[in-house]
Each structure stands twice: as structure tokens, then as C-alpha cells.
Motif scaffolding. Structure first.
Motif, mmCIF file in Angstrom:
data_model
loop_
_atom_site.group_PDB
_atom_site.id
_atom_site.type_symbol
_atom_site.label_atom_id
_atom_site.label_comp_id
_atom_site.label_asym_id
_atom_site.label_seq_id
_atom_site.Cartn_x
_atom_site.Cartn_y
_atom_site.Cartn_z
ATOM 1 N N GLN A 52 48.758 29.707 -19.208
ATOM 2 C CA GLN A 52 50.004 29.232 -19.779
ATOM 3 C C GLN A 52 50.182 27.746 -19.483
ATOM 4 O OE1 GLN A 52 51.737 31.174 -21.650
ATOM 5 N NE2 GLN A 52 50.701 33.110 -21.147
ATOM 6 N N PRO A 53 50.885 27.022 -20.362
ATOM 7 C CA PRO A 53 51.173 25.606 -20.070
ATOM 8 C C PRO A 53 51.862 25.420 -18.727
ATOM 9 C CG PRO A 53 51.624 26.069 -22.371
ATOM 10 C CD PRO A 53 51.312 27.398 -21.731
ATOM 11 N N SER A 54 52.706 26.374 -18.324
ATOM 12 C CA SER A 54 53.362 26.268 -17.012
ATOM 13 C C SER A 54 52.345 26.347 -15.879
ATOM 14 C CB SER A 54 54.409 27.376 -16.859
ATOM 15 O OG SER A 54 53.810 28.656 -17.006
ATOM 16 N N ASP A 55 51.261 27.123 -16.069
ATOM 17 C CA ASP A 55 50.192 27.172 -15.074
ATOM 18 C C ASP A 55 49.515 25.817 -14.955
ATOM 19 O OD1 ASP A 55 50.642 29.910 -14.680
ATOM 20 O OD2 ASP A 55 49.174 30.483 -16.213
ATOM 21 N N ILE A 56 49.321 25.158 -16.092
ATOM 22 C CA ILE A 56 48.698 23.838 -16.092
ATOM 23 C C ILE A 56 49.573 22.836 -15.343
ATOM 24 C CG2 ILE A 56 47.885 21.931 -17.520
ATOM 25 C CD1 ILE A 56 46.143 24.418 -17.665
ATOM 26 N N ASP A 57 50.897 22.914 -15.588
ATOM 27 C CA ASP A 57 51.820 22.023 -14.877
ATOM 28 C C ASP A 57 51.674 22.189 -13.366
ATOM 29 O OD1 ASP A 57 53.139 20.515 -16.837
ATOM 30 O OD2 ASP A 57 54.483 22.173 -17.326
ATOM 31 N N ALA A 58 51.653 23.444 -12.907
ATOM 32 C CA ALA A 58 51.553 23.714 -11.473
ATOM 33 C C ALA A 58 50.229 23.212 -10.896
ATOM 34 C CB ALA A 58 51.712 25.206 -11.220
ATOM 35 N N LEU A 59 49.143 23.463 -11.596
ATOM 36 C CA LEU A 59 47.828 23.035 -11.104
ATOM 37 C C LEU A 59 47.715 21.508 -11.075
ATOM 38 C CD1 LEU A 59 45.534 25.616 -12.945
ATOM 39 C CD2 LEU A 59 45.752 25.349 -10.467
ATOM 40 N N CYS A 60 48.199 20.853 -12.118
ATOM 41 C CA CYS A 60 48.088 19.401 -12.179
ATOM 42 C C CYS A 60 48.943 18.725 -11.109
ATOM 43 C CB CYS A 60 48.461 18.893 -13.564
ATOM 44 S SG CYS A 60 47.199 19.266 -14.815
ATOM 45 N N PHE A 72 46.704 16.755 -21.923
ATOM 46 C CA PHE A 72 45.480 17.184 -22.605
ATOM 47 C C PHE A 72 45.164 18.642 -22.284
ATOM 48 C CE2 PHE A 72 40.792 17.693 -22.251
ATOM 49 C CZ PHE A 72 40.467 17.601 -23.602
ATOM 50 N N LEU A 73 45.257 19.007 -21.023
ATOM 51 C CA LEU A 73 44.962 20.386 -20.618
ATOM 52 C C LEU A 73 45.998 21.361 -21.172
ATOM 53 C CD1 LEU A 73 43.853 19.835 -16.899
ATOM 54 C CD2 LEU A 73 42.416 20.119 -18.933
ATOM 55 N N LYS A 74 47.246 20.952 -21.226
ATOM 56 C CA LYS A 74 48.289 21.819 -21.791
ATOM 57 C C LYS A 74 48.052 22.038 -23.287
ATOM 58 C CE LYS A 74 52.598 21.143 -20.565
ATOM 59 N NZ LYS A 74 53.867 20.453 -20.218
ATOM 60 N N ALA A 75 47.583 20.993 -23.973
ATOM 61 C CA ALA A 75 47.272 21.148 -25.404
ATOM 62 C C ALA A 75 46.111 22.115 -25.591
ATOM 63 C CB ALA A 75 46.935 19.787 -26.010
ATOM 64 N N LEU A 76 45.105 22.022 -24.723
ATOM 65 C CA LEU A 76 43.993 22.973 -24.787
ATOM 66 C C LEU A 76 44.490 24.398 -24.579
ATOM 67 C CD1 LEU A 76 41.072 21.254 -22.791
ATOM 68 C CD2 LEU A 76 41.176 21.684 -25.247
ATOM 69 N N ALA A 77 45.375 24.592 -23.606
ATOM 70 C CA ALA A 77 45.889 25.930 -23.304
ATOM 71 C C ALA A 77 46.646 26.512 -24.493
ATOM 72 C CB ALA A 77 46.788 25.881 -22.071
ATOM 73 N N ARG A 78 47.472 25.670 -25.151
ATOM 74 C CA ARG A 78 48.227 26.159 -26.315
ATOM 75 C C ARG A 78 47.292 26.493 -27.474
ATOM 76 N NH1 ARG A 78 51.969 22.073 -24.575
ATOM 77 N NH2 ARG A 78 50.909 20.553 -25.895
ATOM 78 N N GLN A 79 46.329 25.605 -27.738
ATOM 79 C CA GLN A 79 45.464 25.789 -28.897
ATOM 80 C C GLN A 79 44.439 26.901 -28.680
ATOM 81 O OE1 GLN A 79 44.058 21.794 -29.183
ATOM 82 N NE2 GLN A 79 46.016 21.013 -29.934
#
Length: 282
Positions: A52-60, A72-79
Motif C-alpha cells: 500500500q502507498p501508506s506502507d511506502i510512506d512508513a518505509l521511506c 516514485f515508489l508510491k506510484a509504482l505501488a499504485r500502478q
């Protein structure tokens, strides 16, 4: 950015694993710091779970990345959550094969050795239909779906940005009569049409080629972005294996080069196929 949802998911997994390894941490350590399980981190890095994009936020935030990399990683996660065109065909395409099709769509180089059957990207509709009827476990509707997917996949080698595709086919696959002789004549003509494409090369490994690397059928895919490593794909009746390590890719590349050296030249291969088309006409 890679085009298909599968390729985006793979790229996301690679980037997440790279961030963790740069931090010299284990999956368990990252999970503990974020109140996750280590297995959740592992699933995100292997592409076996949704990110999930929220997971990316936490990791970043944890890794201290730049805002640009986070977006960039959040866009990958959504797409990565978008369904590919081949997935709308449901049970006509096994789940384990869905992954391969997504990767195939983004390949810039394609190397395949076939020892029993002709390459799927070169099959006629009639040839593909006969293959899917074998075993009798698919309904007519699922056979139609599977064949439609195979026919649509074939457009990848004729599109303007087609990958550099190199096929090696054992002579036994050419002489194995699928359906009847009329079907095989049509199939030989399809092979000849396909090899006229500017990015396609076909070699036949003849019966009298002598010793060559002993392998089963396999496919190697290369990708345009250096961040996306090459991989080797082998499938069976119910599942598939993906090999991405440098050792695996190097050894299969060596095997493919050995098969290429033992096979007939592209010109002599085309001559053999032409003679077989005539044989199937009689």
C-alpha cells in the motif's frame, strides 16, 4: 518506468530490498521497528503481497529517503495494482502464467529454446487450440480464452518497439505432428512469415547436431532498465520457476550460446522449414 503491472511490482520489490540492504538490516529488524512482522517486509520484497502507498510512506520515513524516491515508489505501488489486459480472460490463463506474461510484455530481449513444441509466439490459432485440448481438462470456453491470449501475446514481436527475439527449436518439435498435416503445413508457413520480421531470428537444432547442452525448454528475458535484472523462466504443467540470480542467468546464457552454435544457421533453418512445408503438403 516499466510498463506492465507485473514489471512495476517487480521493480518495486527490487527497490525495497535495495533500501533495506543499504541500511544493513534484516526483514525482522525492519518489521520490528515499524511494528510489522518480518514476513510482511519479506512479502513486499518478493512481490508476493500487495504494497500500500501508506506502507511506502512508513518505509521511506524509516530509511530516510528523498521525497522524489518516496513518490516514485508510491506510484509504482499504485500502478502495480492495475490489472493487465491478459487477466480479464480469467481461468483461461493460470495465475502462475499471469506473472510471466506481465514480464514478457516489458522485455527488450527474448531468448527461447523449445525442445518439444513450437514457440507460443509463433503458433497458429489452430496449433494452439490443439495443444490446449490435450488432456481434456479445459472447457471449450477456457480454451478459446487461452488461445486469444496467446494470439494477442504474439503482437509483441511485430510492434514497432519489438524486443530482439531469438528462438532455437529442436527439429523434433518441427516434425511432431499436432492435429493433421494440413495444420502443420499452415504452421510451417507461419514460422516462415515470422522469421521475416526484422527483430526475429530462428534456428533449428537438427537431429544430427551432435552433443549440445542438455536442458529442457527455457526462456530468458532481458529488460531495458539496468535496475531490472535479466531472468530465466521455466514452466511445467501446474507451475513455473523464475531464476534471477547472476549465476543462473550466466549458466543459461552459456547453454543458449552452446545451442546456438550447434544449431543450423538462420538461413539453413528457413530452408529446412520450407522443405517441411512441402512435405506436409503431400
Amino acid at each position: 518506468m516499466a510498463g506492465s503491472p507485473t514489471a512495476r511490482r517487480r521493480r518495486l520489490s527490487i527497490e525495497l530490498k535495495k533500501l533495506r540492504e543499504q541500511s544493513a538490516l534484516t526483514c525482522a529488524q525492519v518489521g520490528s521497528a515499524l511494528d510489522w512482522s518480518g514476513s510482511k517486509v519479506n512479502r513486499m520484497e518478493t512481490g508476493s503481497g500487495r504494497v500500500q502507498p501508506s506502507d511506502i510512506d512508513a518505509l521511506c520515513r524509516f530509511y530516510g529517503t528523498t521525497d522524489e524516491l518516496r513518490e516514485f515508489l508510491k506510484a509504482l505501488a499504485r500502478q502495480a495494482r492495475v490489472r493487465g489486459w491478459w487477466q480479464v480472460h480469467g481461468s483461461g490463463v493460470p495465475e502462475w502464467f499471469n506473472i510471466y506474461i506481465g514480464l514478457e510484455q516489458d522485455a527488450s530481449t527474448f531468448r527461447q529454446y523449445q525442445c518439444e513444441l513450437l514457440p507460443g509466439l509463433m503458433q497458429t490459432q489452430a496449433y494452439a487450440s490443439e495443444l490446449h485440448r490435450t488432456g481434456g481438462h479445459l472447457s471449450d470456453e477456457d480454451i478459446d480464452r487461452a488461445v486469444r491470449v496467446r494470439m494477442e501475446r504474439q503482437t509483441m514481436i511485430s510492434r514497432p518497439e519489438a524486443p530482439d527475439a531469438w528462438f532455437i527449436v529442436n527439429e523434433g518439435a518441427l516434425r511432431n505432428v499436432i492435429g493433421d498435416r494440413a495444420l502443420m503445413r499452415e504452421q510451417m508457413e507461419r514460422l516462415l512469415d515470422t522469421v521475416r520480421l526484422p527483430t526475429v531470428t530462428l534456428q533449428v537444432l537438427p537431429f544430427d547436431s551432435g552433443t549440445y547442452p542438455a536442458t529442457g525448454s527455457f526462456t530468458m528475458l532481458g529488460f531495458p532498465a539496468p535496475e531490472d535484472p535479466d531472468l530465466v523462466y521455466r514452466d511445467g504443467i501446474t507451475d513455473a520457476v523464475y531464476l534471477e540470480g547472476e549465476h543462473h542467468v550466466r549458466e543459461y546464457t552459456r547453454a543458449f550460446d552452446g545451442l546456438r552454435a550447434a544449431a543450423l544457421s538462420p538461413q539453413r533453418s528457413a530452408q529446412l522449414i520450407e522443405s517441411m512445408a512441402k512435405e506436409f503438403s503431400t
